[in-house]
Structure formats: C-alpha cells, structure tokens
Design an enzyme around this catalytic site. Structure first.
Site, short mmCIF file in Angstrom:
data_model
loop_
_atom_site.label_atom_id
_atom_site.label_comp_id
_atom_site.label_asym_id
_atom_site.label_seq_id
_atom_site.Cartn_x
_atom_site.Cartn_y
_atom_site.Cartn_z
N THR A 18 33.84 39.96 20.88
CA THR A 18 33.33 38.51 21.27
C THR A 18 32.56 37.87 20.17
OG1 THR A 18 33.65 38.56 23.43
CG2 THR A 18 32.30 36.98 22.82
N LYS A 50 36.16 31.81 26.35
CA LYS A 50 34.94 32.38 26.75
C LYS A 50 33.67 31.34 26.47
CE LYS A 50 36.80 36.07 23.94
NZ LYS A 50 36.66 36.97 22.85
N GLY A 62 28.54 30.37 27.39
CA GLY A 62 29.55 31.49 26.39
C GLY A 62 28.96 32.54 27.06
N SER A 141 30.13 40.81 19.27
CA SER A 141 29.89 41.72 18.00
C SER A 141 30.12 40.86 16.83
CB SER A 141 31.52 42.49 18.32
OG SER A 141 32.52 41.69 18.44
N CYS A 176 34.07 39.94 10.97
CA CYS A 176 34.05 40.87 12.15
C CYS A 176 35.57 41.14 12.57
CB CYS A 176 33.51 40.37 13.11
SG CYS A 176 33.39 41.25 14.78
N THR A 179 36.48 39.39 15.98
CA THR A 179 36.51 37.93 16.17
C THR A 179 37.99 37.27 15.45
OG1 THR A 179 34.19 38.02 16.08
CG2 THR A 179 35.19 35.94 15.41
#
Length: 188
Positions: A18, A50, A62, A141, A176, A179
C-alpha cells in the site's frame, strides 16, 4: 502433534502493499492512496479504495495493513468522532488507547493516516498518535518513497497539496513494486 510455526515475514503470509500519502499545504489537505492489493508477489486487485472520508466528509482517512483490521479501526474512529465531534486529536488518542489496551484490538495490524482541516495524524497500534511537523504523512510499503518525493516537491513554489500528492504518488509507483498508478485522491 502440533504443526511447526513458520517464522516468515508477514508480507509472505498475508496481504501486502500500500502507499498512502497525506500532504498539507496553504490550507489544503490532500490524501492519496494507490489501488494495488498484492498477495506475496501476485497482484490480486488494482482498484482498491484505501482512502475515504468519514465523519460526514470532514475527516480523510487512509490505511495500510490488513484490510479487515483497518475497517474495524476506522469504524471505531468514526464512533470516537461522533462522541467528540470536531476533535480529531482527542478521538485519535482515545482510539489509540483502546487499540493498545483492548485484548481484541491489540491484535489488529494496520496503520492509519487521518486528517481534518486543522491536523494530520498518524495512529499506530503501539498507542502512538503523531502529528508530523511538516504536515506530510507517508505509510505503507511505498510510503517512504512518496514521503521523500513530497518533501522535495514542497520546495517548489506554486504547487498545491493536490499536485504534490499526485506527483509524489506517481514517483512512488515508479519505484515500489507494491504500488500502482491507480490513485484515489481526496481533498479538504
């Protein structure tokens, strides 16, 4: 005979990945979250939501971590906000106290970023309620990538909180693997 305990990192056993970013600038608050849900190295969903509004749209939230755990915590936060209207900090502290001391809640694995017109807060299961001095929160992350990008972009004159959040999330998504570029962005 009992089965052996596996000593594996949590991200190999459950849902992972996330990026949530909250940026505050010139009276505007923007919170963005990516839409990717991963299990191990597999993308399971690309359009998860989210980031959402609670408290009749006055508070942005969030979450990162276990989804069911986060929803449980968000419901509790909303109940605290009903009890303490327009007192985000008080509601957050009360939630953190419950989260840390309640036998059931203590097991929940999530992080919450919350913001209203006045404050941006990070709430953890260790009982922490933190307000960053620069008004920027990054969790998940890809949170540190988005946080670093946002801090750099805050030095650029003329960018709104929304623009900083959108550009920072794009940078995080490029770095990432957990993501993606499908963002939900909410603004106060």
């Amino acid at each position: 005979m009992d089965s052996p305990q596996l000593d594996l990192p949590r991200d190999l056993l459950g849902w992972h990945g996330t990026t949530i970013l909250c940026v505050r600038r010139d009276g505007q608050v923007a919170m963005a979250g990516d839409g990717q849900v991963s299990m191990g190295q597999t993308v399971v969903k690309n359009n998860a939501r989210k980031v959402r509004r609670i408290a009749n749209g006055r508070v942005l939230t969030g979450f990162a971590g276990a989804t069911a755990d986060a929803f449980t915590l968000l419901e509790r936060l909303e109940a605290k906000l009903e009890r303490y209207p327009d007192q985000l900090e008080r509601a957050a502290v009360e939630l953190a106290k419950d989260w840390r001391t309640d036998k059931y809640l203590r097991r929940l694995e999530a992080l919450l970023a919350v913001a209203d017109k006045d404050r941006s807060l990070l709430i953890t299961g260790q009982g922490d309620v933190m307000e960053p001095e620069d008004g920027i929160i990054g969790i998940g992350s890809g949170g540190n990538f988005a946080l670093a990008a946002a801090r750099a972009l805050m030095t650029v004159d003329g960018l709104t909180a929304e623009e900083v959040a959108r550009r920072s999330m794009t940078i995080a998504a490029d770095i990432c693997v957990y993501t993606n570029g499908r963002f939900v962005l909410e603004i106060l």
